[in-house]
Design a protein around this motif. Structure first.
Motif, short mmCIF file in Angstrom:
data_model
loop_
_atom_site.label_atom_id
_atom_site.label_comp_id
_atom_site.label_asym_id
_atom_site.label_seq_id
_atom_site.Cartn_x
_atom_site.Cartn_y
_atom_site.Cartn_z
N ASN A 152 0.83 -1.20 0.00
CA ASN A 152 0.00 0.00 0.00
C ASN A 152 0.87 1.26 0.00
O ASN A 152 0.58 2.22 0.71
N TYR A 199 -10.38 -2.82 -2.36
CA TYR A 199 -10.03 -1.89 -3.44
C TYR A 199 -11.08 -1.84 -4.53
O TYR A 199 -10.88 -1.25 -5.56
N ASP A 223 -6.43 5.08 -3.38
CA ASP A 223 -5.23 4.26 -3.48
C ASP A 223 -5.10 3.50 -4.79
O ASP A 223 -4.05 2.99 -5.11
N GLN A 243 -1.86 1.23 -7.74
CA GLN A 243 -1.88 -0.22 -7.87
C GLN A 243 -1.25 -0.68 -9.17
O GLN A 243 -1.55 -0.15 -10.23
#
Lengths: 186, 323
Positions: free
Chosen positions: B136, B176, B184, B188
Motif C-alpha cells: 500500500n 479496493y 489508493d 496499484q
C-alpha cells in the motif's frame, strides 16, 4: 520432548535465487534466506529446550504430544495451510517457555495459538467457533489470544522448520509431488 | 527514545483515518513526547466479534521486524483498552506531522526529488530484504520528518511477509473494489488490477514509480478511477496497451476484459511510450526517465528492483553523505 537448539551456524551458500518465479522473490532470495536464518538462531525467539522440566508444573510432554496431534487433526479438517500448523505449535512452545499453565488451559492455548496463526497466515481464517469445538467460550479464546500476543510481544512471524523445508527442496530440485512427501517426513 | 508506557490521546485530535482505522495525536504521559496512536477495531468481518484484527497482528509483527530503521516509521508499542467489554487494540508510533503528499503540494525541486526517491528506495529495499511486501505504498503512507528531512515509510496495515509464496487475497481485493478506497487505486500495479497471481515484491516497485513521477510533476501520475478496468485504461493511455510480447500471459488474466483490447493505445515502439511518459513528467532528466520507465515496466519480473535502482545512473551525482 524438547525443542532442540540449533547447531552453530556454519557457512553455507544460500539457495540460488530463482529468477523464473517472481513469487519466490528472485533477487532478494539470498537476502531473505540469510535474514530468516539469523532470526531462527536468535535465542529470544526460541522456546526453552527444557521448559517442561523447568517451567511447567501441571502439564507434561505427553499432554503436549496429545495437543499437537489434535492441532494436526484440526488443521487437516479446516484445510489450513501447513505453515499455520507449524506456527501454532511454535507459539505453544514459546508461550509455555514463559508462562505456567494448568492442564485445563492447555487446549485453550492450542486453540488460541491456531487462531492467531490462521489470522497471520491464512486468506480466510476460521472463526473461533470452528476452532474451539465448544470446549471453550469465545471470550476465553479471545482473552487467551490477547495473552499470547502480549507474552510473545507480537513476534508472530518467526521462521519454522517448514519455512526452510521448501527452500531446501527447491535446492534439491524437487517438484510439488516430493513436497507433499516431505511434509510427511517432517 | 520512547520509554513511557502510558499514553493519553484526545479523541478530537484525529490526524488520519482509513476505512475503520483511525490515527489520533497523543502524548506519552511520562515524557510528554508526541505520539501517533492508531486504533484498530476488532475483527468483525464476518458480522461477529472475532477478536484481534488480522491486519493488526501482521502490522505489528512486521513493524517489529523492520524498525528501528532510518526510513521506517518508529514503532513504540501496543496497548489494549476496554471498549464495551471488548479489547480495543492501539499501536503507538512516533508522531510525524507531514505526509509526502503535503510535501509534494509545496513543489519539490529536482535535487530534492532525487534525494527523497533515494530514501524511499532504501526503505523499500530494507522491507524487501526482510521479506516484507508493503502493498500500500502511496504518497500518504510515506511520512516526512522535517528536522532530519527524511522520509519514513508507514502504513503497514496491508503488508505481509513473502517468505512463502502467496496469492492475491480476496478480502484484500475487495477493499479496493469500486468506491471503497478510490484514492489508493492510483498506485496499484497492473498485475494487481488484472487479478493476476503474479503479485510479489516487484509490485511495490510499480507504486514507487507512481510516487517518483508524482514528486517530479507535483501531481498524481494516474488519476484514480472508479474501477480497475478504467484504471487500467488510464495506465494504458500513457504507457501503451501491453502485448503478450511485453508480458506473457497478460491477456489471459481474470481482470483482462475485451474492452481493454479495443483501446487504441497500441504504441509501436518503446520510444513512443517514453515520449508519452515524458509528456507527463517533463521535469525529469534522461536518467530519471530511464529509471522511471524501468519502475513502470508491465512485466513484474522485468521491473527494476529497489536494490538495483539505488545503483542507477540517476543517483550518480547525489551526495550520499547527506541523506
Amino acid at each position: 520432548f524438547a525443542p532442540r537448539k540449533p547447531k552453530c551456524e556454519t557457512k553455507k551458500a544460500a539457495p540460488e535465487p530463482d529468477n523464473e518465479d517472481p513469487q519466490l522473490c528472485g533477487p532478494y532470495a539470498s537476502d531473505i534466506y540469510a535474514y530468516l536464518r539469523r532470526m531462527e538462531v536468535e535465542p529470544k525467539r526460541r522456546p526453552l529446550p527444557d521448559y517442561m522440566e523447568t517451567i511447567q508444573k501441571d502439564v507434561n510432554a505427553n499432554m503436549r504430544g496429545v495437543l499437537v496431534d489434535w492441532l494436526v487433526e484440526v488443521s487437516d479438517e479446516l484445510k489450513l495451510l501447513p505453515d499455520t500448523l507449524y506456527l501454532s505449535v511454535a507459539y505453544v512452545d514459546k508461550y509455555l517457555s514463559i508462562n505456567v499453565i494448568t492442564k485445563k488451559k492447555l487446549q485453550l492455548l492450542g486453540v488460541a495459538s491456531m487462531f492467531i496463526a490462521s489470522k497471520y497466515e491464512e486468506i480466510n481464517p476460521p472463526n473461533v467457533d470452528e476452532l474451539s469445538d465448544m470446549t471453550y467460550t469465545k471470550e476465553e479464546v479471545i482473552k487467551m489470544e490477547a495473552d499470547i500476543l502480549k507474552s510473545l510481544k507480537f513476534e508472530m512471524g518467526n521462521p519454522t522448520v517448514r519455512t526452510f523445508l521448501r527452500k531446501f527442496i527447491d535446492v534439491a530440485q524437487g517438484n510439488h509431488k516430493t513436497l507433499q512427501f516431505e511434509f510427511l517426513v517432517s | 527514545m520512547f520509554s513511557g508506557r502510558e499514553v493519553e490521546w484526545d479523541a478530537s485530535n484525529r490526524i488520519w483515518s482509513w476505512e475503520k482505522n483511525i490515527v489520533y495525536k497523543g502524548k506519552c504521559k511520562d515524557t510528554g513526547e508526541d505520539v501517533a496512536v492508531k486504533q484498530i477495531p476488532y475483527d468483525s468481518s464476518k458480522g461477529k466479534f472475532e477478536g484481534i484484527h488480522p491486519n493488526l497482528i501482521r502490522e505489528v509483527t512486521i513493524l517489529r521486524r523492520l524498525s528501528p530503521h532510518q526510513y521506517i516509521v518508529q514503532f513504540h508499542n501496543t496497548f489494549c483498552v476496554n471498549d464495551n467489554k471488548r479489547p480495543l487494540w492501539n499501536i503507538v508510533f512516533e508522531y510525524l506531522s507531514c505526509t509526502l503528499k503535503q510535501l509534494i503540494k509545496q513543489k519539490l525541486d529536482p535535487s530534492n526529488v532525487k534525494r527523497l526517491i533515494y530514501q524511499i528506495l532504501s526503505g523499500v529495499a530494507h522491507c524487501h530484504s526482510h521479506s516484507v511486501i508493503h502493498r500500500n505504498l502511496n504518497s500518504e503512507s510515506i511520512l516526512f520528518e522535517e528536522n532530519s528531512r527524511r522520509i519514513k515509510i508507514a502504513g503497514f496495515g496491508l503488508s505481509r511477509s513473502c517468505s512463502i509464496p502467496f496469492g492475491v487475497e480476496e478480502k484484500f481485493l475487495k477493499s479496493y473494489s469500486p468506491g471503497v478506497e478510490a484514492a489508493d487505486i492510483s498506485y496499484q500495479p497492473p498485475e494487481f488490477l488484472l487479478l493476476s497471481e503474479n503479485y510479489s515484491l516487484s509490485s511495490d516497485m510499480w507504486s514507487v514509480g507512481c510516487i517518483f513521477a508524482e514528486m517530479a510533476r507535483g501531481d498524481v501520475l494516474f488519476e484514480a478511477n472508479s474501477c480497475s478496468v478504467s484504471q487500467l485504461s488510464e495506465i494504458f493511455s500513457v504507457l501503451g496497451t501491453p502485448t503478450e510480447a511485453d508480458w506473457a500471459g497478460v491477456t489471459s488474466y481474470i481482470g483482462w476484459e475485451e474492452e481493454l483490447e479495443a483501446l487504441d493505445y497500441n504504441f509501436t515502439s518503446k520510444d513512443l511510450t517514453l515520449e508519452a511518459l515524458k509528456a507527463k513528467v517533463p521535469a525529469l532528466d534522461v536518467d530519471g526517465m530511464d529509471l522511471l520507465s524501468q519502475m513502470l515496466t508491465y512485466n513484474p519480473s522485468e521491473r527494476i528492483t529497489a536494490k538495483k535502482a539505488l545503483d542507477h545512473a540517476y543517483f550518480k551525482n547525489l551526495d550520499k553523505t547527506e541523506l
